[in-house]
Scaffold this motif. Structure first.
Motif, PDB file in Angstrom:
ATOM      1  N   GLU A 123       9.660 -25.831  60.939  1.00  0.00           N
ATOM      2  CA  GLU A 123      10.373 -24.926  61.845  1.00  0.00           C
ATOM      3  C   GLU A 123       9.726 -24.898  63.230  1.00  0.00           C
ATOM      4  N   PHE A 124       8.505 -25.395  63.330  1.00  0.00           N
ATOM      5  CA  PHE A 124       7.834 -25.460  64.632  1.00  0.00           C
ATOM      6  C   PHE A 124       8.024 -26.818  65.303  1.00  0.00           C
ATOM      7  N   GLY A 125       8.752 -27.716  64.649  1.00  0.00           N
ATOM      8  CA  GLY A 125       8.959 -29.055  65.190  1.00  0.00           C
ATOM      9  C   GLY A 125      10.290 -29.177  65.910  1.00  0.00           C
ATOM     10  N   TYR A 126      10.361 -30.136  66.814  1.00  0.00           N
ATOM     11  CA  TYR A 126      11.600 -30.389  67.544  1.00  0.00           C
ATOM     12  C   TYR A 126      11.614 -31.850  67.994  1.00  0.00           C
ATOM     13  N   VAL A 127      12.766 -32.309  68.400  1.00  0.00           N
ATOM     14  CA  VAL A 127      12.917 -33.657  68.954  1.00  0.00           C
ATOM     15  C   VAL A 127      13.390 -33.508  70.395  1.00  0.00           C
ATOM     16  N   THR A 128      12.666 -34.097  71.322  1.00  0.00           N
ATOM     17  CA  THR A 128      13.087 -34.095  72.721  1.00  0.00           C
ATOM     18  C   THR A 128      13.886 -35.363  72.994  1.00  0.00           C
ATOM     19  N   VAL A 129      15.152 -35.200  73.330  1.00  0.00           N
ATOM     20  CA  VAL A 129      16.022 -36.349  73.603  1.00  0.00           C
ATOM     21  C   VAL A 129      16.411 -36.353  75.077  1.00  0.00           C
ATOM     22  N   ASP A 130      16.652 -37.541  75.596  1.00  0.00           N
ATOM     23  CA  ASP A 130      17.091 -37.701  76.983  1.00  0.00           C
ATOM     24  C   ASP A 130      18.611 -37.737  77.012  1.00  0.00           C
ATOM     25  N   PRO A 136      15.714 -28.610  67.367  1.00  0.00           N
ATOM     26  CA  PRO A 136      14.863 -28.294  66.211  1.00  0.00           C
ATOM     27  C   PRO A 136      14.939 -29.365  65.125  1.00  0.00           C
ATOM     28  N   LEU A 137      13.812 -29.648  64.485  1.00  0.00           N
ATOM     29  CA  LEU A 137      13.784 -30.625  63.396  1.00  0.00           C
ATOM     30  C   LEU A 137      14.654 -30.182  62.229  1.00  0.00           C
ATOM     31  N   THR A 138      14.854 -28.890  62.130  1.00  0.00           N
ATOM     32  CA  THR A 138      15.637 -28.353  61.013  1.00  0.00           C
ATOM     33  C   THR A 138      17.137 -28.506  61.238  1.00  0.00           C
ATOM     34  N   GLU A 139      17.528 -29.083  62.376  1.00  0.00           N
ATOM     35  CA  GLU A 139      18.949 -29.191  62.700  1.00  0.00           C
ATOM     36  C   GLU A 139      19.315 -30.646  62.983  1.00  0.00           C
ATOM     37  N   SER A 140      20.516 -31.024  62.638  1.00  0.00           N
ATOM     38  CA  SER A 140      21.021 -32.361  62.926  1.00  0.00           C
ATOM     39  C   SER A 140      21.226 -32.519  64.428  1.00  0.00           C
ATOM     40  N   VAL A 141      20.785 -33.662  64.961  1.00  0.00           N
ATOM     41  CA  VAL A 141      20.971 -33.935  66.390  1.00  0.00           C
ATOM     42  C   VAL A 141      22.458 -33.967  66.734  1.00  0.00           C
ATOM     43  N   GLU A 142      23.257 -34.572  65.860  1.00  0.00           N
ATOM     44  CA  GLU A 142      24.699 -34.665  66.110  1.00  0.00           C
ATOM     45  C   GLU A 142      25.328 -33.276  66.170  1.00  0.00           C
ATOM     46  N   ASP A 143      24.958 -32.418  65.224  1.00  0.00           N
ATOM     47  CA  ASP A 143      25.524 -31.059  65.204  1.00  0.00           C
ATOM     48  C   ASP A 143      25.116 -30.289  66.457  1.00  0.00           C
ATOM     49  N   TYR A 144      23.858 -30.447  66.865  1.00  0.00           N
ATOM     50  CA  TYR A 144      23.378 -29.734  68.045  1.00  0.00           C
ATOM     51  C   TYR A 144      24.139 -30.197  69.281  1.00  0.00           C
ATOM     52  N   MET A 145      24.265 -31.521  69.451  1.00  0.00           N
ATOM     53  CA  MET A 145      24.977 -32.048  70.618  1.00  0.00           C
ATOM     54  C   MET A 145      26.427 -31.567  70.628  1.00  0.00           C
ATOM     55  N   ALA A 146      27.049 -31.562  69.455  1.00  0.00           N
ATOM     56  CA  ALA A 146      28.451 -31.146  69.364  1.00  0.00           C
ATOM     57  C   ALA A 146      28.622 -29.678  69.742  1.00  0.00           C
ATOM     58  N   ARG A 147      27.618 -28.873  69.439  1.00  0.00           N
ATOM     59  CA  ARG A 147      27.732 -27.437  69.703  1.00  0.00           C
ATOM     60  C   ARG A 147      27.219 -27.024  71.088  1.00  0.00           C
ATOM     61  N   GLU A 148      26.090 -27.613  71.509  1.00  0.00           N
ATOM     62  CA  GLU A 148      25.420 -27.124  72.703  1.00  0.00           C
ATOM     63  C   GLU A 148      25.639 -27.969  73.957  1.00  0.00           C
ATOM     64  N   VAL A 149      26.039 -29.234  73.813  1.00  0.00           N
ATOM     65  CA  VAL A 149      26.118 -30.113  74.988  1.00  0.00           C
ATOM     66  C   VAL A 149      27.536 -30.600  75.271  1.00  0.00           C
TER      67      VAL A 149
END
Length: 551
Positions: A428-435, A468-481
Motif C-alpha cells: 500500500e506504500f508502493g506506487y508506479v510513476t509513469v510518464d 498505487p501498486l494496489t491498482e491497475s494502471v489501465e483502470d487508473y488511466m481510464a478513471r483519472e486521466v
C-alpha cells in the motif's frame, strides 16, 4: 575523573602494594585490576583529595595522578585533551579551585548516588547549554531518557520468550552511541525482565568526548570496554562480521555524509548487497537511511533467532525522493523484504536540540505471523505531558503511563482507534510513476506524426502520474486521466545502463510512507457569516477605544 576516583578510593592501598610487583605487563595488569576490584586502576600515590595537600604543586601532582591510570582510562582522558585542560586551568589560577570543588563532600558523583544514565544527561545538558551560549547547533546525539524508554519497550515487546530464557546472553548495539544512554536504558529494561540475563553491549561513536563518556560508563558497569569503538560508522565499520539480536540508536538528522562519501560509494559499487549499502544511496545532504542500512546489515540472521531494531529518524526518510531515487529504493528494499514492523510518530518539541517531528522505526526480520506483510503506524504525536520547565527545545515528555499506552497500541496491532493506530499492507506504500504524453497538434488542430505515423509528444504537455501498486494502471488511466485527456498515452520508461530500478507497467516503482496524510483530520472552514460577525465586533471595539482616547 572524580567519579573514577571515588570508585577506586577504597582499594587504593591494595593497588599501591600490588604495584610494587615485578611481574611482566599482562600479569601485572591483571593483578592490579584484581587489587582494585575493578576493570581499571590507578598506580599514582595521589587521590584527588590528596592533591589538595600541596596547592603549589597541583599541576605536577595532578599530571602524575592522571598518568597513573590504566591504559583504558588513559585513552578516555586523551579524548578530552586533559593535559591541555590542566595547563589552561593552571595558567589561569583555576586548577586548584576546580579540583577542590569536585572533592567537596557535598558533591557525590559515585555510581551509587548518580547513575550512568544521569551522568550522560548531565554531560549532554552541559554541552547543550554551552552550544546555545556560543550560538552553535547542539550535537546530534541528545536522546531524552523518556524517548529511549519507549524505544526500549518497543524493542523488547513481543520478545519476552527470547529475553526470559535462563542465563540469556543478549547482544545489543548502538552504531551512533553518543554517551551510551540508549544502551544503558535497554540493558536496564532487560535486567528488569530477566535479572539473570547478561546484556553484552557494543557501541561505535565518532565524537571523541562522547566516545570517552561511553567508554568510562562501560568500564564502571563492568562491561567489556573492547566493544566500545571510536570512528565513523559509515566509512569505517569497527565491528565487521558482528550481528546483533537488538539494536537501538538515534543517528544524526539531516547531516550530510560528504566526509564518508568515498568509502560509502566504493562499498556500494564494489560489494552491492554483499556490503551494507546495496539498496541505494540517499542524497548527500542526509545520511539517515545509510545508518538504517548499516543496522539492517547487522541484524542477527532469522535462523539464529532474528534481529530487532528501534531507531529514531526525522520525517525525511518517510517520503523524500521520487521513484527510482536512492531514498525510494531503500524504502522499497525495507518494505519488500518485510522488515518494517511499526513506525511511531513522536510529539513535537520532544528532543533537547530540535522541535521537528521525529519517529521511531521498529524493524524486525522475524515478524510474528499476524504482522507479516504489514506495517503498523502509531500516531503518538498527541500523547505527552507538558513539562513544567523546558530543557532547550524539549517542552514535552512521556510519563510511564503514556509509554505503557503507546506500547499497548503496538501490542493490540489493530485499527481500533483510527486516530492513533492504523495497519497497512506493505504494498500500500508502493506506487508506479509513469510518464504521460499528449500529442503535438498543428495549426489546424491535427495530430503531428513522425515518419512512422506515431504521434509526436508535445513537450509542454509532458506529465507524470503516481499510480498505487494496489491498482491497475489501465483502470487508473481510464478513471483519472483519459476522461480529461482522451488522446493521452503512457510513454514506457527504459532502464539506463548500470541502473537496477524496477520497472513495471512502463513506469518506475517507488515507495513512500505518507504518515501525516494517513492521520490527517479535516477541519471544516468557519462560515463566512461567523467570520464577518467577529470582524464587525472587533471594529466596534476598536472604534470605542479610539473614541474614549479622544482620537
Amino acid at each position: 575523573m572524580r567519579r573514577l576516583d571515588v570508585v577506586l578510593e577504597p582499594t587504593k592501598e591494595a593497588v599501591l602494594e600490588a604495584a610494587k610487583s615485578p611481574l611482566p605487563g599482562p600479569l601485572r595488569d591483571a593483578m592490579l585490576k584484581k587489587a582494585a576490584q575493578a576493570d581499571f586502576y590507578n598506580t599514582s600515590r595521589f587521590t584527588m583529595a590528596g592533591l589538595l595537600q600541596d596547592a603549589d604543586a597541583i599541576r605536577e601532582n595532578i599530571t602524575d595522578y592522571v598518568t597513573g591510570f590504566s591504559p583504558e582510562i588513559a585513552d578516555i582522558f586523551e579524548r578530552f585533551k586533559v593535559f591541555d585542560v590542566i595547563k589552561d586551568l593552571d595558567e589561569n589560577d583555576l586548577l586548584f579551585l576546580v579540583v577542590e570543588r569536585f572533592c567537596d563532600p557535598k558533591v557525590d558523583l559515585s555510581p551509587e548516588s548518580v547513575s550512568n544514565a544521569d551522568m550522560g544527561d548531565i554531560y549532554e545538558e552541559l554541552i547543550r547549554r554551552f552550544s546555545e551560549v556560543s550560538n552553535e547547533t547542539a550535537g546530534e546525539h541528545f536522546s531524552p531518557r523518556d524517548g529511549l524508554r519507549l524505544a526500549a519497550e518497543l524493542l523488547v515487546a513481543g520478545e519476552m520468550e527470547d529475553l526470559t530464557q535462563p542465563n540469556r546472553i543478549v547482544k545489543a548495539c548502538d552504531p551512533c552511541a553518543g554517551t551510551g544512554g540508549a544502551l544503558t536504558v535497554f540493558a536496564d529494561r532487560v535486567a528488569e525482565i530477566n535479572p539473570k540475563a547478561t546484556v553484552v553491549t557494543y557501541a561505535q561513536e565518532i565524537n571523541d568526548q562522547s566516545y570517552a563518556i561511553c567508554k568510562s560508563d562501560t568500564i564502571l558497569k563492568g562491561g567489556n570496554v573492547v566493544n566500545v569503538h571510536r570512528g565513523d560508522t559509515l566509512a569505517d565499520d569497527q565491528m565487521p562480521g558482528e550481528t546483533f539480536g537488538y539494536q537501538i540508536s538515534n543517528p544524526p538528522y539531516g547531516v550530510e555524509w560528504k566526509k564518508s562519501k568515498a568509502a560509502v560509494v566504493k562499498e556500494h559499487d564494489t560489494l552491492g548487497f554483499g556490503g551494507r549499502f546495496g539498496a541505494g544511496l540517499p542524497r548527500i545532504s542526509d545520511g539517515q537511511l545509510l545508518f538504517v542500512q548499516h543496522m539492517v546489515s547487522k541484524m542477527r540472521a532469522p535462523e539464529e533467532g532474528g534481529g530487532r531494531i528501534a531507531v529514531f529518524l526525522n520525517g525525511s526518510p518517510l517520503f523524500t525522493g521520487a521513484a527510482g531515487s536512492g531514498e525510494s529504493e531503500i524504502r522499497r528494499y525495507l518494505l519488500e523484504h518485510d522488515l518494517v514492523e511499526a513506525i511511531v510518530a513522536m510529539p513535537n518539541d520532544f528532543f533537547f536540540n530540535t522541535g521537528i517531528a521525529t519517529y521511531i522505526w521498529v524493524l524486525d526480520n522475524t515478524k510474528e505471523p499476524r504482522r507479516k506483510g504489514k506495517v503498523q503506524l502509531i500516531n503518538a504525536n498527541g500523547i505527552y505531558t507538558k513539562m513544567r520547565k523546558s530543557l532547550g527545545s524539549k517542552r514535552n515528555e512521556f510519563t510511564d503511563d503514556q509509554i505503557a499506552e503507546i506500547v499497548a497500541l503496538y501490542d493490540a496491532f489493530e485499527d481500533a482507534d483510527p486516530k492513533l493506530s492504523k495497519v497497512f499492507e506493505n504494498d500500500e506504500f508502493g506506487y508506479v510513476t509513469v510518464d504521460v504524453r499528449r500529442p503535438q497538434r498543428d495549426e489546424k488542430g491535427d495530430i503531428v506524426r513522425d515518419k512512422k505515423g506515431r504521434p509526436v509528444a508535445d513537450k509542454e504537455l509532458n506529465d507524470t502520474e503516481n499510480i498505487p501498486l494496489t491498482e491497475s494502471v489501465e483502470d487508473y488511466m481510464a478513471r483519472e486521466v483519459l476522461p480529461y485527456a482522451p488522446d493521452a498515452w503512457i510513454e514506457p520508461r527504459k532502464q539506463k545502463k548500470g541502473q537496477l530500478l524496477e520497472l513495471r507497467d512502463g513506469g518506475t516503482v517507488g515507495y513512500e510512507i505518507p504518515f501525516t496524510r494517513h492521520f490527517y483530520e479535516y477541519t471544516p472552514l468557519r462560515p463566512s457569516s461567523e467570520i464577518l460577525a467577529e470582524i464587525r465586533e472587533l471594529e466596534a471595539s476598536i472604534a470605542e477605544k479610539l473614541q474614549k482616547a479622544g482620537l
